[in-house]
Design an enzyme around this catalytic site. Structure first.
Site, PDB file in Angstrom:
ATOM      1  N   HIS A  61      -1.795   1.884   0.942  1.00 38.70           N
ATOM      2  CA  HIS A  61      -1.158   3.059   1.571  1.00 38.70           C
ATOM      3  C   HIS A  61       0.029   3.575   0.747  1.00 38.70           C
ATOM      4  O   HIS A  61       0.052   4.757   0.379  1.00 38.70           O
ATOM      5  CB  HIS A  61      -0.747   2.730   3.009  1.00 38.70           C
ATOM      6  CG  HIS A  61       0.109   3.786   3.644  1.00 38.70           C
ATOM      7  ND1 HIS A  61      -0.345   5.061   3.902  1.00 38.70           N
ATOM      8  CD2 HIS A  61       1.416   3.759   4.044  1.00 38.70           C
ATOM      9  CE1 HIS A  61       0.634   5.772   4.447  1.00 38.70           C
ATOM     10  NE2 HIS A  61       1.717   5.011   4.548  1.00 38.70           N
ATOM     11  N   HIS A  86       8.514   3.113   0.502  1.00 38.21           N
ATOM     12  CA  HIS A  86       8.943   3.814   1.721  1.00 38.21           C
ATOM     13  C   HIS A  86       8.824   2.989   3.003  1.00 38.21           C
ATOM     14  O   HIS A  86       9.529   3.247   3.972  1.00 38.21           O
ATOM     15  CB  HIS A  86       8.220   5.169   1.861  1.00 38.21           C
ATOM     16  CG  HIS A  86       6.823   5.097   2.395  1.00 38.21           C
ATOM     17  ND1 HIS A  86       5.730   4.924   1.581  1.00 38.21           N
ATOM     18  CD2 HIS A  86       6.331   5.182   3.661  1.00 38.21           C
ATOM     19  CE1 HIS A  86       4.629   4.915   2.315  1.00 38.21           C
ATOM     20  NE2 HIS A  86       4.965   5.068   3.585  1.00 38.21           N
ATOM     21  N   GLU A  90      11.291  -0.972   6.539  1.00 37.19           N
ATOM     22  CA  GLU A  90      10.790  -0.876   7.916  1.00 37.19           C
ATOM     23  C   GLU A  90       9.908  -2.067   8.295  1.00 37.19           C
ATOM     24  O   GLU A  90      10.009  -2.602   9.392  1.00 37.19           O
ATOM     25  CB  GLU A  90       9.991   0.448   8.042  1.00 37.19           C
ATOM     26  CG  GLU A  90       9.184   0.610   9.310  1.00 37.19           C
ATOM     27  CD  GLU A  90      10.030   0.763  10.566  1.00 37.19           C
ATOM     28  OE1 GLU A  90       9.458   0.657  11.649  1.00 37.19           O
ATOM     29  OE2 GLU A  90      11.258   0.953  10.466  1.00 37.19           O
ATOM     30  N   ASP A  91       9.039  -2.501   7.356  1.00 36.36           N
ATOM     31  CA  ASP A  91       7.980  -3.462   7.720  1.00 36.36           C
ATOM     32  C   ASP A  91       8.100  -4.860   7.110  1.00 36.36           C
ATOM     33  O   ASP A  91       7.274  -5.713   7.392  1.00 36.36           O
ATOM     34  CB  ASP A  91       6.606  -2.894   7.311  1.00 36.36           C
ATOM     35  CG  ASP A  91       6.247  -1.642   8.099  1.00 36.36           C
ATOM     36  OD1 ASP A  91       6.842  -1.432   9.163  1.00 36.36           O
ATOM     37  OD2 ASP A  91       5.391  -0.872   7.632  1.00 36.36           O
TER      38      ASP A  91
END
Length: 733
Positions: A61, A86, A90-91
């Site tokens: 991705h 990106h 966040e992950d």
């Protein structure tokens, strides 16, 4: 996974990296390549344990998003690295500090902006989406690349949604059509906007999408034949001119065809401009305009042009930076066809938008995108505006076609279609907008609601005493103008409320009551209001007058009332009490003892305004008409048709504007008219609608129609006019 499958996956990941480098290999420096390699390695390591819903490794991705950023948009190495990273903060276990330490503050800032967007609530109604949209736009302060990478991220998510459940597909597709496609459009990312719209339609209306897609495929062969026939006719002439060029067709998107079918109520076959012919020529910057018109000349030598359908976006580029000549000509088989003429540079700007626009920008050339970002900041400065209103207004400005108007000095300004002189005034400067008294368009005075057209020359008339009024919101269409007007009206309301608070404290003191939070809460409940600002504002405008305050004071001193209030019905503290807003509770009339709200019209024979004593009269064919108690027709109606009379009264009278006719009589003297108009123009919340004066043998008579919000303001105005030297009487017509 087996070892063979892992090896195969790793090979595909490595191939993805090579493809990414290949896209922008020629423009990257050695430092750039090192930066991208480092970002790639960290992204692969950080996302190693993760899988997407489809089952493939998650790292595919970020690589796909980085490819879109590099190929479709043409951004720099910093943006490509940020796209790879990106989702890392966040992950995964990596923090923002880690990114800043490993890379640089710019990449960390972009990743931080993307992480903030990721944290926005994904569920909720349209107003939640709208609020998220506004918060997302605020990241433009940090770096516009944040939004661009987010659009690329959304595009790849839309391309790979097949493995998601239906309800999620519809939700994400709807959000894409509502938020992301409009921003892509405004940033000039037309290819991405088109794909987002088509994919949005694919998941929201799959059958419609499939039908149109199949129809396009069926008609493709016929269109290709038509384009070849068109090219064959003009090829020789273009070659004789020594031009290097390419001719090809551009098919209208599925979404655009669907929109046209709905708008015009036609079938697929009846949409005549399903494709356009594009001529892209090679040129240096200096000769672009000359060669574009040369191509135009060749095309119109062979095909008859429609003179009304010429669009010159070269002399006046769109504010997205888009440049091209668009003409519609009668092509082979007697069909109208649009021809788009562009240089290779114009074509790249049209396809890639923002990045290409900056790549080709030279000197101090005005930058449409920068101007748009400044306008956007103006709109975002006003956090009180309802989020859904903001988005709808913003989208209206995004998608609307542009008009070009001139200042008195001949400077060109672009505005959305449907703009008024008021929008133009605010586009020049906020102060000009705030002081607008009138406007001349092409030398003639026009109302502020006049719709401007391309080519108009607009001259704004200003006055130091002028300030925005509520009806300006009916004339303004752009987000900038509307947000500035709303801010000014709010400031005005705050000033009136501040004065009202002082007046209320003084009047309560005379009733031996101290103004404190408990008293404010009691009064807000007593007068059935929502906020303390409502209370102070209504005192300031005179709606809550001495009589009303005395009623409150006497109810407070009533022992029985106090007992009931304190022991049984003690008013709860209002959660909205401290909100700094005046509730938009427009004037209305209630009827009968039960104070019910019914449909009615105000009678023209007496023009009642808020505060007037009124009654309702049930007519045979026009419903309930409201008359003043002292209307010339009142006695006649009440005596002949008593059974049709309904008691009525005004509730709340602070917001809506009403007309009132005044008659002034007195002894004429030099400067009297000027003094009368000055008193009215300086008076708060009053506007002059019409005015006429006459003098007969030294006796003066004036007829003035003013716009006021309630009777109290009108009475104060009449008292002030009566004080003018020479005025004998001021009466209401």
């Amino acid at each position: 996974m087996t070892e063979v499958e892992i090896a195969e996956e790793n090979k595909l990941i490595a191939q993805g990296y090579k493809d990414l480098l290949k896209i922008s290999y020629q423009t990257l420096t050695d430092e750039d390549k090192k930066l991208i390699r480092k970002a790639f390695d960290i992204a692969v390591e950080a996302h190693a344990p993760q899988r997407r819903k489809s089952g493939e490794a998650y790292i595919f991705h970020p690589i796909a998003v980085a490819k879109i950023v590099a190929k479709e948009i043409g951004l720099d190495a910093t943006a490509i690295a940020a796209a790879l990273l990106h989702d890392v903060v966040e992950d995964t276990e990596y923090s923002l500090n880690d990114i800043e330490r490993l890379f640089n503050p710019t990449i960390a800032r972009i990743v931080d902006g993307l992480t903030k967007i990721a944290h926005l609530k994904k569920d909720g109604d349209i107003s939640t989406q709208a609020e998220n949209f506004r918060k997302m736009l605020l990241t433009l302060n940090e770096d516009v690349r944040v939004i661009i990478i987010k659009i690329a991220d959304r595009l790849h998510n839309m391309q790979t949604m097949d493995s998601m459940p239906d309800y999620k597909q519809v939700k994400i597709a709807s959000e894409t059509l509502y938020i992301y496609a409009p921003i892509a459009h405004r940033l000039g990312l037309y290819n991405i906007k088109t794909e987002l719209e088509d994919l949005g339609l694919k998941y929201t209306e799959p059958e419609v999408y499939s039908d149109i897609q199949n129809s396009i495929k069926e008609s493709k062969e016929e269109q290709d034949r038509y384009i070849k026939e068109f090219s064959d006719i003009i090829d020789d002439s273009l070659n004789k001119e020594g031009l290097e060029y390419t001719i090809y067709g551009r098919h209208k998107s599925v979404f655009s065809i669907r929109r046209k079918m709905l708008k015009q109520g036609v079938s697929f076959d009846e949409v005549y401009d399903k494709f356009a012919i594009r001529i892209v020529f090679r040129s240096d910057r200096a000769n672009e305009k000359f060669l574009a018109w040369k191509v135009y000349s060749v095309v119109t030598d062979h095909f008859r042009p429609n003179p009304v359908r010429l669009r010159d976006w070269i002399s006046s580029p769109k504010s997205t930076g888009y440049e091209a000549l668009h003409i519609t000509v009668m092509g082979p088989d007697g069909k109208w066809v649009e021809v788009q003429i562009r240089s290779e540079r114009m074509h790249e700007v049209a396809e890639k938008g923002y990045a290409a626009h900056y790549k080709y920008k030279q000197g101090n050339q005005e930058d449409g995108l920068e101007e748009w970002l400044n306008r956007l900041q103006d709109a975002l400065e006003n956090p009180e505006v309802n989020a859904v209103d903001f988005v709808e207004q913003f989208k209206l400005n995004l998608y609307s076609k542009e008009i070009f108007v001139f200042t008195p000095k001949g400077d060109l300004k672009s505005l959305p279609k449907g703009s008024t002189p008021l929008d133009f005034a605010f586009a020049i400067h906020t102060e000009v907008g705030m002081r607008t008294r009138g406007a001349r368009v092409n030398g003639k005075l026009v109302p502020l609601s006049h719709e401007l057209k391309s080519g108009d020359q607009v001259d704004i008339i200003t006055s130091e005493n002028q300030k925005p009024t509520k009806n300006w919101l009916d004339y303004a269409t752009t987000a900038r103008a509307r947000s500035k007007i709303k801010s000014a009206l709010k400031e005005d309301q705050t000033l009136i409320a501040d004065e009202g608070k002082v007046v209320l404290a003084r009047k309560l003191k005379s009733q031996k009551i101290n103004l404190d939070n408990n008293v404010v809460n009691e009064m807000v409940n007593f007068f059935k209001l929502k906020t303390s600002q409502d209370l102070f504002y209504r005192v300031g405008t005179g709606v809550i007058d001495n009589k009303a305050i005395k009623e409150y004071a006497s109810s407070r001193s009533n022992a029985l009332y106090s007992f009931i209030k304190n022991k049984i019905r003690k008013p709860k503290s209002n959660p909205d009490l401290d909100k700094q807003e005046v509730t938009e509770n427009y004037d209305d009339i209630v009827f009968g003892k039960e104070q019910v709200q019914l449909d009615y019209t105000l009678s023209k024979c007496c023009n009642p305004i808020p505060g007037d004593s009124v009654f309702g009269f049930t007519t045979v064919s026009e419903g309930i008409k409201v008359h003043k108690n002292n209307c010339p027709n009142a006695i006649s109606l009440q005596s002949k048709f008593a059974y049709r009379i309904i008691s009525a009264k005004w509730i709340d009278s602070t917001q809506r504007e009403h007309k009132a006719d005044l008659i002034l009589t007195g002894i004429d003297r030099l400067g009297l008219v000027q003094e009368v108009t000055q008193v009215i123009s300086e008076f708060m919340s009053v506007n002059i609608k019409s005015i006429s004066f006459s003098s007969d043998d030294g006796i003066f008579k004036g007829e003035i129609t003013v716009v006021v919000t309630n009777k109290k303001i009108l009475q104060t105005l009449m008292q002030n006019l009566n004080k003018i030297n020479g005025i004998d009487k001021v009466t209401r017509s």
